[in-house]
Design an enzyme around this catalytic site. Structure first.
Site, PDB file in Angstrom:
ATOM      1  N   GLU A  43       2.070  -2.159   8.852  1.00  0.00           N
ATOM      2  CA  GLU A  43       1.337  -2.492   7.624  1.00  0.00           C
ATOM      3  C   GLU A  43       1.990  -3.755   7.095  1.00  0.00           C
ATOM      4  O   GLU A  43       3.114  -3.721   6.611  1.00  0.00           O
ATOM      5  CB  GLU A  43       1.450  -1.309   6.641  1.00  0.00           C
ATOM      6  N   CYS A  99       1.140  -5.945  -1.260  1.00  0.00           N
ATOM      7  CA  CYS A  99       0.545  -6.504  -0.036  1.00  0.00           C
ATOM      8  C   CYS A  99      -0.962  -6.691  -0.188  1.00  0.00           C
ATOM      9  O   CYS A  99      -1.541  -7.569   0.443  1.00  0.00           O
ATOM     10  CB  CYS A  99       0.865  -5.634   1.155  1.00  0.00           C
TER      11      CYS A  99
HETATM   12  O1  TXE Z   1      10.332  -8.704   4.453  1.00  0.00           O
HETATM   13  P1  TXE Z   1      10.865  -8.019   5.760  1.00  0.00           P
HETATM   14  P2  TXE Z   1      11.147  -9.569   3.375  1.00  0.00           P
HETATM   15  C1  TXE Z   1       6.166  -9.946   3.008  1.00  0.00           C
HETATM   16  C2  TXE Z   1       6.032 -10.795   1.762  1.00  0.00           C
HETATM   17  C3  TXE Z   1       7.420 -11.229   1.509  1.00  0.00           C
HETATM   18  C4  TXE Z   1       7.906 -11.439   2.918  1.00  0.00           C
HETATM   19  C5  TXE Z   1       9.385 -11.448   3.103  1.00  0.00           C
HETATM   20  O2  TXE Z   1       5.225 -11.883   2.036  1.00  0.00           O
HETATM   21  O3  TXE Z   1       7.491 -12.403   0.762  1.00  0.00           O
HETATM   22  O4  TXE Z   1       7.334 -10.384   3.647  1.00  0.00           O
HETATM   23  O5  TXE Z   1       9.966 -10.251   2.588  1.00  0.00           O
HETATM   24  C6  TXE Z   1      13.309  -4.767   7.610  1.00  0.00           C
HETATM   25  N1  TXE Z   1      13.908  -5.399  12.674  1.00  0.00           N
HETATM   26  N2  TXE Z   1       6.286  -8.529   2.705  1.00  0.00           N
HETATM   27  O6  TXE Z   1      11.959 -10.601   4.060  1.00  0.00           O
HETATM   28  O7  TXE Z   1      12.041  -8.783   6.271  1.00  0.00           O
HETATM   29  C7  TXE Z   1      13.946  -5.063   6.263  1.00  0.00           C
HETATM   30  O8  TXE Z   1      15.314  -4.734   6.275  1.00  0.00           O
HETATM   31  C8  TXE Z   1      13.612  -4.292  11.976  1.00  0.00           C
HETATM   32  C9  TXE Z   1       5.064  -7.788   2.707  1.00  0.00           C
HETATM   33  O9  TXE Z   1      11.880  -8.673   2.496  1.00  0.00           O
HETATM   34  O10 TXE Z   1       9.705  -7.826   6.663  1.00  0.00           O
HETATM   35  C10 TXE Z   1      13.087  -4.214   5.347  1.00  0.00           C
HETATM   36  O11 TXE Z   1      13.505  -2.856   5.432  1.00  0.00           O
HETATM   37  N3  TXE Z   1      13.483  -4.282  10.643  1.00  0.00           N
HETATM   38  C11 TXE Z   1       5.269  -6.357   2.557  1.00  0.00           C
HETATM   39  C12 TXE Z   1      11.692  -4.339   5.973  1.00  0.00           C
HETATM   40  O12 TXE Z   1      11.920  -4.753   7.320  1.00  0.00           O
HETATM   41  C13 TXE Z   1      13.651  -5.433   9.979  1.00  0.00           C
HETATM   42  C14 TXE Z   1       6.439  -5.830   1.894  1.00  0.00           C
HETATM   43  C15 TXE Z   1      10.785  -5.375   5.288  1.00  0.00           C
HETATM   44  O13 TXE Z   1      11.444  -6.607   5.237  1.00  0.00           O
HETATM   45  C16 TXE Z   1      13.954  -6.639  10.655  1.00  0.00           C
HETATM   46  C17 TXE Z   1       7.600  -6.676   2.001  1.00  0.00           C
HETATM   47  C18 TXE Z   1      14.081  -6.577  12.065  1.00  0.00           C
HETATM   48  N4  TXE Z   1      14.374  -7.667  12.806  1.00  0.00           N
HETATM   49  C19 TXE Z   1       7.483  -7.987   2.363  1.00  0.00           C
HETATM   50  N5  TXE Z   1      14.042  -7.633   9.753  1.00  0.00           N
HETATM   51  C20 TXE Z   1       4.077  -5.452   2.535  1.00  0.00           C
HETATM   52  N6  TXE Z   1       3.301  -5.392   3.610  1.00  0.00           N
HETATM   53  O14 TXE Z   1       3.868  -4.740   1.559  1.00  0.00           O
HETATM   54  C21 TXE Z   1      13.806  -7.088   8.536  1.00  0.00           C
HETATM   55  N7  TXE Z   1      13.570  -5.751   8.671  1.00  0.00           N
END
Ligand code: TXE
Length: 501
Positions: free
Chosen positions: A268, A302
């Site tokens: 998602e 999101c």
């Molecule tokens: O997201 P991350 P971030 C989008 C939104 C935001 C951007 C960056 O645009 O500005 O993403 O946010 C874990 N392997 N959304 O950097 O990194 C991380 O630790 C496995 C949309 O915070 O995607 C956290 O638990 N896991 C969104 C989770 O992924 C990993 C909500 C989300 O973080 C990982 C949040 C890896 N290599 C951000 N790297 C929505 N769909 O609602 C990070 N994580």
């Protein structure tokens, strides 16, 4: 360790002592193998709230082993669905009982409004637990008569160990909408909360234990994405991953699965959802909808409808009313001021990211109708920005900003609105505002999105499937379809001898 000394009343809410800051593995709160900790911060001030144990690969290994043992040898997957349902209901009751504490904890960690968080985030979490508690004893297979002298039946079995990686924007809800169907299915799991907001998941783990969920069924490993998150996604003993987060990391999760054990993954991801407002709309209602669809939860949603398309016949009046209405929008500390509509962005990184998008919008030639400036003496506060004169090919109209930034654009015809709405690599949400049923039906059926809201926005329910298309990902959280992610279908074939039927 890591407790807050601040105990102060805010309206009906008392700031709770922070009791859970360690990893939750096999029913116990434990330090990380490395002994390392990281600080989780209050975005209102930038101050540390607590030091939290920092999980890494070794800790994920231990958590997966606990979940594996609980799955392979424990009672949870083997218990009747109705018994599981009873325990999950108790978990829901405890979440409701502790709603105030959870809401304040979440508000401290994520800059949220406690009253809204209690009603929406905690309310949805309890709702989801109750919904899937009710589903636990309704997991049935089918009976089939095959060609030739055979019959078959199907078993829908728990898939195994689930890896649940969740983000920081709705941590309590995200925890529940992934944990609840996994529990109902009979899976065991390891949850990796976001590094920005680890506190609510640890609090919920304690409630799960109090509810009677056996040790090892739910494990929580706070830590960072590239270490703890990546270890979970690439683990050979994890049977599936359900992830909510950025599109970039969604791609990494799929790669990790492909390179390890080909576990199914469900994603998602981000969005750039359109809200299409037709000329016959009730203008006041449409303005309110555009505001809440963009600025609810400080734009950290999101499905935020960040591309607002308004029909040319009402565009000028809409713009005027919107600018007027935004004058009474209050940005500030949601824990101390009941008038506040919008708190701080979740952390400094997001705050700077949003401000840099606003700068980019200005450089690209869009006009700021309102807001767009940092505000407050300290903390991560941003005045909500409304951009006009936005062209479809500008970065602010194409990329997910995940903050309080609305792009206002104009259209003439229904065809044009549909084409513009679909001109995105995302496909998560969409909104349509019109009183014309034919127009509504046409747009609803033409827009490529996982959820379309007609004359409303953001209304969600445990029974309503939620999840996107295109680069917003695939698989549903919520609704009975969510249960399927945690179940494996097994066909069992037996000979059919001597029966003409
Ligand atoms: O997201 P991350 P971030 C989008 C939104 C935001 C951007 C960056 O645009 O500005 O993403 O946010 C874990 N392997 N959304 O950097 O990194 C991380 O630790 C496995 C949309 O915070 O995607 C956290 O638990 N896991 C969104 C989770 O992924 C990993 C909500 C989300 O973080 C990982 C949040 C890896 N290599 C951000 N790297 C929505 N769909 O609602 C990070 N994580």
């Amino acid at each position: 360790p890591g407790t807050t000394t601040e105990r102060r009343r805010w309206l009906l809410f008392e700031v709770p002592e922070i009791r859970f800051t360690k990893l939750f593995i096999n029913g116990c709160f434990v330090d990380a193998v490395s002994g390392r900790t990281f600080e989780t911060r209050d975005p209102r001030t930038g101050d540390a709230i607590a030091s939290v144990a920092e999980g890494d690969k070794e800790d994920v290994d231990l958590a997966v082993k606990a979940a594996r043992d609980a799955f392979d040898h424990g009672e949870w997957p083997r218990m009747s669905g109705s018994e599981r349902g009873r325990i999950i209901t108790r978990f829901a009751e405890l979440v409701e009982k502790h709603a105030d504490e959870l809401a304040v904890l979440e508000s401290l960690d994520a800059g949220k409004h406690p009253a809204v968080t209690k009603a929406v985030d905690v309310g949805n979490a309890a709702g989801s637990l109750r919904y899937f508690a009710g589903a636990a004893d309704k997991i049935h297979g089918e009976t089939l008569k095959m060609q030739g002298p055979f019959q078959a039946y199907t078993l829908r079995e728990p898939l195994g160990v689930a890896g649940l990686i969740i983000p920081w924007n709705f941590p309590t809800t995200m925890f529940a909408i992934k944990v609840a169907p996994a529990l109902a299915a009979g899976c065991t799991m390891v949850v990796k909360p976001a590094e920005q907001t680890p506190l609510s998941a640890l609090y919920l783990a304690d409630l799960a234990k109090q509810a009677g969920i056996p040790d090892g069924v739910i494990n929580v490993v706070p830590g960072f994405g590239p270490t703890a998150g990546a270890a979970l996604a690439s683990h050979m003993n994890v049977d599936m991953v359900s992830f909510t987060g950025s599109t970039e990391v969604g791609r990494l999760i799929m790669e990790a699965s492909a390179r390890s054990n080909l576990k199914p993954v469900y994603l998602e991801l981000g969005g750039k959802s359109p809200l299409i407002i037709f000329g016959d709309a009730d203008l006041d209602m449409a303005v309110e909808l555009a505001i809440s669809a963009n600025f609810f939860n400080k734009g950290e949603a999101c499905v935020a409808a960040t591309r607002v398309y308004v029909q040319d016949s009402i565009y000028d009046r809409f713009e005027e009313k919107l600018a007027e209405r935004m004058k009474s929008w209050v940005v500030g500390d949601p824990l101390t001021d009941a008038r506040v509509n919008q708190g701080p962005q979740v952390d400094k990184t997001q705050y700077e990211r949003v401000l840099s998008y606003i700068d980019q919008g200005k450089r690209e030639g869009a006009t700021l109708l309102t807001g767009g400036r940092p505000c407050g003496q300290k903390g991560c506060y941003i005045e909500p920005a409304v951009f006009t004169n936005v062209k479809e090919d500008m970065v602010i109209a194409k990329e997910e900003i995940f903050g309080p930034v609305m792009c206002l654009m104009k259209f003439k015809t229904v065809e044009e609105a549909i084409a513009k709405a679909n001109d995105t690599r995302y496909g998560l949400g969409a909104g349509v505002v019109t009183r014309d049923l034919d127009v509504a039906n046409r747009v609803v059926r033409s827009v490529r999105a996982g959820v379309v809201w007609l004359n409303c926005y953001f209304a969600m329910d445990s029974d309503c499937p939620f999840g996107g298309r295109k680069m917003s990902g695939f698989g549903k959280d919520e609704g009975m379809q969510a249960l399927d992610k945690y179940l494996a279908v097994k066909a069992v074939v037996t000979p059919l001898r001597g029966s003409p039927w």
